[in-house]
Design a protein around this motif. Sequence first.
Motif, PDB file in Angstrom:
ATOM      1  N   VAL A 219      41.924 -43.189  15.644  1.00 10.81           N
ATOM      2  CA  VAL A 219      42.243 -43.850  14.380  1.00 10.81           C
ATOM      3  C   VAL A 219      41.343 -43.270  13.292  1.00 10.81           C
ATOM      4  N   GLY A 220      41.949 -42.756  12.234  1.00 14.07           N
ATOM      5  CA  GLY A 220      41.158 -42.191  11.144  1.00 14.07           C
ATOM      6  C   GLY A 220      41.791 -40.920  10.622  1.00 14.07           C
ATOM      7  N   ASP A 221      41.238 -40.444   9.533  1.00 11.80           N
ATOM      8  CA  ASP A 221      41.735 -39.221   8.897  1.00 11.80           C
ATOM      9  C   ASP A 221      40.538 -38.371   8.507  1.00 11.80           C
ATOM     10  N   GLY A 222      40.782 -37.188   8.022  1.00  8.06           N
ATOM     11  CA  GLY A 222      39.665 -36.354   7.601  1.00  8.06           C
ATOM     12  C   GLY A 222      39.965 -34.868   7.717  1.00  8.06           C
ATOM     13  N   PRO A 223      39.047 -34.039   7.242  1.00  8.65           N
ATOM     14  CA  PRO A 223      39.293 -32.597   7.134  1.00  8.65           C
ATOM     15  C   PRO A 223      39.505 -31.878   8.466  1.00  8.65           C
ATOM     16  N   LEU A 224      39.011 -32.432   9.572  1.00  8.64           N
ATOM     17  CA  LEU A 224      39.132 -31.751  10.863  1.00  8.64           C
ATOM     18  C   LEU A 224      40.279 -32.285  11.721  1.00  8.64           C
ATOM     19  N   LYS A 225      41.098 -33.136  11.170  1.00 11.25           N
ATOM     20  CA  LYS A 225      42.162 -33.765  11.969  1.00 11.25           C
ATOM     21  C   LYS A 225      43.137 -32.734  12.535  1.00 11.25           C
ATOM     22  N   GLU A 226      43.599 -31.810  11.719  1.00 10.50           N
ATOM     23  CA  GLU A 226      44.553 -30.804  12.192  1.00 10.50           C
ATOM     24  C   GLU A 226      43.928 -29.941  13.286  1.00 10.50           C
TER      25      GLU A 226
END
Length: 359
Positions: A219-226
């Motif tokens: 759960v969460g988002d951010g620059p390293l998600k992909e």
Amino acid sequence: MRILQLINRPQNRGAEIFTCQLSEHLKVLGKEVQVVAVYKGKATLPYEGEIISLNASSTYRFLDLKGWKKLAKIIKSFQPDVVQANAGDTLKYAVFSKFFFGWEAPILFRNASEVGRYLSSTFQKRYNKFLYSNVDHVASVSGASEKDLIGHFPFLTGKTEVIPIGIEKKENLPVKLRPTSAKHIVHVGGFSFEKNHKGLLRIFALLKKKEHHVHLHLVGDGPLKEQIEVEVKKMGLESYVSFYGFVNNPLSFIKAADVLVLPSIIEGLPGVILEAMFCKTPVVAYNVGGISEVVNDKTGILIEKNKEEEFSEAVVKSLSQANNSQINEAYNMVVSQFMNKEIALKFVNSYRKIVPEKE
């Protein structure tokens, strides 16, 4: 008393969410609050008033005369008794705005991590020394954060104290996690290097060898998600890992989990652990930052950093049989020591140390 709260940007990150929750409690206590964001953002934060943005550019954050001037104009209009800088670039903007434009309010900095981990050059050390030499008081989120700060900047001795993060008292119905036949492991946090998602995937791969019917929920988002999504495919874990991005109800995911995991490599005092304890969800975490100040053998399972095999074994142990004594001890600790209503009073006491309250 008037408090100006300076945040990095409207984003769904612990520092900004807590600052806005704190601001609402301060208003209940009769204080006037203005929240100002350095940068633009799209997130809806838990604050009912207007959040003014400086619309600054991170490209020019080290020499943003226009942004510093705009902040000074807001401060001279609002006339705060205290300016509280809350993580990110907020301290830069507060200090340089005051330095160049001469407003008088004292600065309180909320230290939410271990700053020494980010000081890798002589320039950074000298630059931060200048910033902290212009701070009137520091509220560190944990004893570990305070110790780290004073270790690098001894002149702050006597100007710091520990005020932990708090959580809101609210009821959340658990979401329906699938597959229903699996044991559910939940991680809540932004996709940044500090949260160590790659390490978490390695731990999960080890765990699957011991416990086949498990599912990992991120759960969460951010620059390293992909990047982490690609890593999941490389490891052949697509059927066992779910990504949710940012959600409005992370406590509902935590409440539905069989265990919350946090293998971070850098932390101050993560609110997600307190939320898990409030939800009576078992916790397994690395021993970094201030985590050991809340997670111990009475309240959860603490693993030394990078001990991935031990971490996976601890999760298996927690999944096989929840320790009700730990769960209840952790819940009672959070309810008695870490609710935002009481944390707000601690901040008011800090403000009074650097400025007398106006009648």
